[in-house]
Design an enzyme around this catalytic site. Structure first.
Site, short mmCIF file in Angstrom:
data_model
loop_
_atom_site.label_atom_id
_atom_site.label_comp_id
_atom_site.label_asym_id
_atom_site.label_seq_id
_atom_site.Cartn_x
_atom_site.Cartn_y
_atom_site.Cartn_z
N HIS A 105 32.09 40.82 41.10
CA HIS A 105 30.60 40.64 41.37
C HIS A 105 30.21 42.35 41.36
O HIS A 105 30.83 43.03 42.15
CB HIS A 105 30.35 40.04 42.41
CG HIS A 105 28.92 40.28 42.82
ND1 HIS A 105 27.85 39.21 43.01
CD2 HIS A 105 28.20 40.97 43.68
CE1 HIS A 105 26.69 39.41 43.10
NE2 HIS A 105 26.68 40.59 43.72
N CYS A 106 29.41 42.63 40.64
CA CYS A 106 29.16 44.14 40.56
C CYS A 106 27.75 44.47 41.37
O CYS A 106 26.66 43.86 40.92
CB CYS A 106 28.89 44.54 39.14
SG CYS A 106 28.49 46.26 38.90
#
Length: 340
Positions: free
Chosen positions: A155-156
Site C-alpha cells: 500500500h503506497c
C-alpha cells in the site's frame, strides 16, 4: 498472438475462436469509495495518504514552474521546457490512474480457478477472515482499503492506494516518468549553473531560490524512485511482491520460493506495444489468470455462450477459466472481454 488484438478481432463470432463479453460486473453507482457497491474507486479512509498524494502534485507543479521560468529567462531552449512539461504530464496522469484505479480487489463472488486447483491439488484454498471470501494466491488484505487485493505488492501512501495486479502498470509508468523528470531537472539546472557562461544564463533572485529547492527535491526524489524501480523490477523478475518478500526474509524461506516471474503482458497487456507507454488500462490475455480468481457471473456467461454456439467441450473449445484443455485466454478491459 503477440501483443496485438487483431487476431482475436478477425476471429470473433458465435462459432469462431473468440466471443465478445460486453457485460460489466462493476457497480454503476456514482459513489466514491473502495467497496463493491462504489462505482468510483478512491480511498477516503486515509487522511495522511490523501495529503501525501496531493503533495506529489504540488511538487511536480513546483518543478514545472521552475523549469518554465528558466526557459523564460533564456537559460534553456523552449523545446526542452516543453519536453519536461510533457514528461511531467505523463507522470501526473500515471499517478492519477494509479490512485483512482481498482488495484485488483477480490469480490465476494470470487471463485478459485479450476486450472489452479488441478495443477495444485495439495494446496489448500485460502479464505480471508476479514472479507469472508476466497483469497487468491499472492493476494493480501489491506487494512487501509479494507479489501483483499490480487497480487498485492504494497500500500503506497504517495498513491493513496494499494499497488496490485490492476494498477501495477500505472505505478511502473509513474516511477519511470518521475525518474526521467528528476534526471532532466537536475541536468538542466546543473548545466545552467556550472557550464553556461553567456549573459542569458544569469539567475535572478527568484530563480535562484526556485532552483535550489527544486534541486534538493529532485535529488531526494531521484534516490527514492531509483530504489523503488529496483524494488519493482526485482518483484517482476522473481514474482515475489514486497509484502511476500518481507515475510519470506523474516522466516528465512526466500530460497524455498516457487513463484514464477511476472510476464510483461500480464502487466502492460496485449493491446499493442504503443499502449505500454501511456497510462491507459491494459487488456490482459487471460484476466482470470492475472487476478488469480474467476467470478460466478463470468462462469455463467461462459456456459451460456457455449450453449448458444452449440460447441461446448465436444468441439474442442477451451474455457478461459481452466476447465478445458490446451491453451486459451481472456481478453478483458473495464467493459468488454474476449474469451477463447
Amino acid at each position: 498472438h503477440g501483443c496485438s488484438s487483431h487476431a482475436m478481432l478477425s476471429n470473433e463470432g458465435p462459432h469462431a475462436d473468440y466471443y465478445r463479453d460486453d457485460f460489466n460486473d462493476l457497480s454503476n453507482s456514482c459513489t466514491v469509495g473502495t467497496g463493491e457497491e462504489h462505482g468510483l474507486w478512491m480511498n477516503r479512509s486515509d487522511g495522511p495518504g490523501s495529503i501525501m498524494a496531493l503533495m506529489v502534485w504540488f511538487l511536480f507543479i513546483y518543478s514545472t514552474v521552475t523549469i518554465t521560468f528558466l526557459a523564460e529567462t533564456g537559460g534553456i531552449q523552449g523545446y526542452l521546457a516543453m519536453a519536461y512539461v510533457t514528461i511531467t504530464a505523463l507522470a501526473l496522469a500515471s499517478h492519477a490512474k494509479t490512485q483512482f484505479t481498482d488495484p485488483g480487489t477480490v469480490p465476494a463472488s470470487a471463485q478459485p480457478i479450476e486450472g489452479f486447483r488441478k495443477m495444485n491439488p495439495d494446496t489448500p484454498l485460502s479464505m480471508c477472515s476479514q472479507c469472508q471470501s476466497f483469497k487468491p494466491p499472492l493476494s493480501h488484505h489491506c487494512r487501509i482499503c479494507n479489501r483483499c487485493v490480487s497480487r498485492m505488492d504494497h500500500h503506497c501512501p504517495w498513491m493513496n492506494n494499494c499497488v496490485g495486479a490492476g494498477n501495477l502498470k500505472h505505478f511502473i509508468l509513474f516511477l519511470i516518468y518521475t525518474w526521467l523528470c528528476n534526471c532532466m531537472a537536475l541536468s538542466l539546472l546543473a548545466w545552467n549553473y556550472f557550464f553556461c557562461v553567456s549573459e542569458q544564463c544569469t539567475f535572478t533572485t527568484l530563480l535562484i531560490q526556485l532552483s535550489r529547492i527544486t534541486s534538493i527535491l529532485s535529488t531526494g526524489s531521484l534516490l527514492f524512485t531509483s530504489s523503488m524501480i529496483m524494488n519493482v523490477t526485482y518483484g517482476v523478475m522473481t514474482g515475489i511482491g514486497t509484502i511476500d518478500r518481507l515475510k519470506k526474509k523474516a522466516l528465512d524461506t526466500m530460497l524455498l520460493s516457487e513463484e514464477e516471474p511476472i510476464l510483461l503482458k500480464e502487466i502492460f497487456g496485449i493491446a499493442g506495444y504503443h499502449t505500454w507507454f501511456f497510462p491507459i488500462d491494459p487488456v490482459f490475455e487471460n484476466y482470470d489468470r492475472v487476478m488469480g480468481f474467476s467470478t460466478t457471473q463470468r462462469l455463467l456467461r461462459e456456459q451460456m455462450k457455449e450453449k448458444e454456439s452449440g460447441s461446448g467441450a465436444s468441439s474442442g473449445s477451451v474455457s478461459p477459466y481452466g476447465n478445458g484443455s490446451g491453451t486459451g485466454g481472456s481478453y478483458y478491459d473495464d467493459a468488454s472481454a474476449y474469451n477463447v
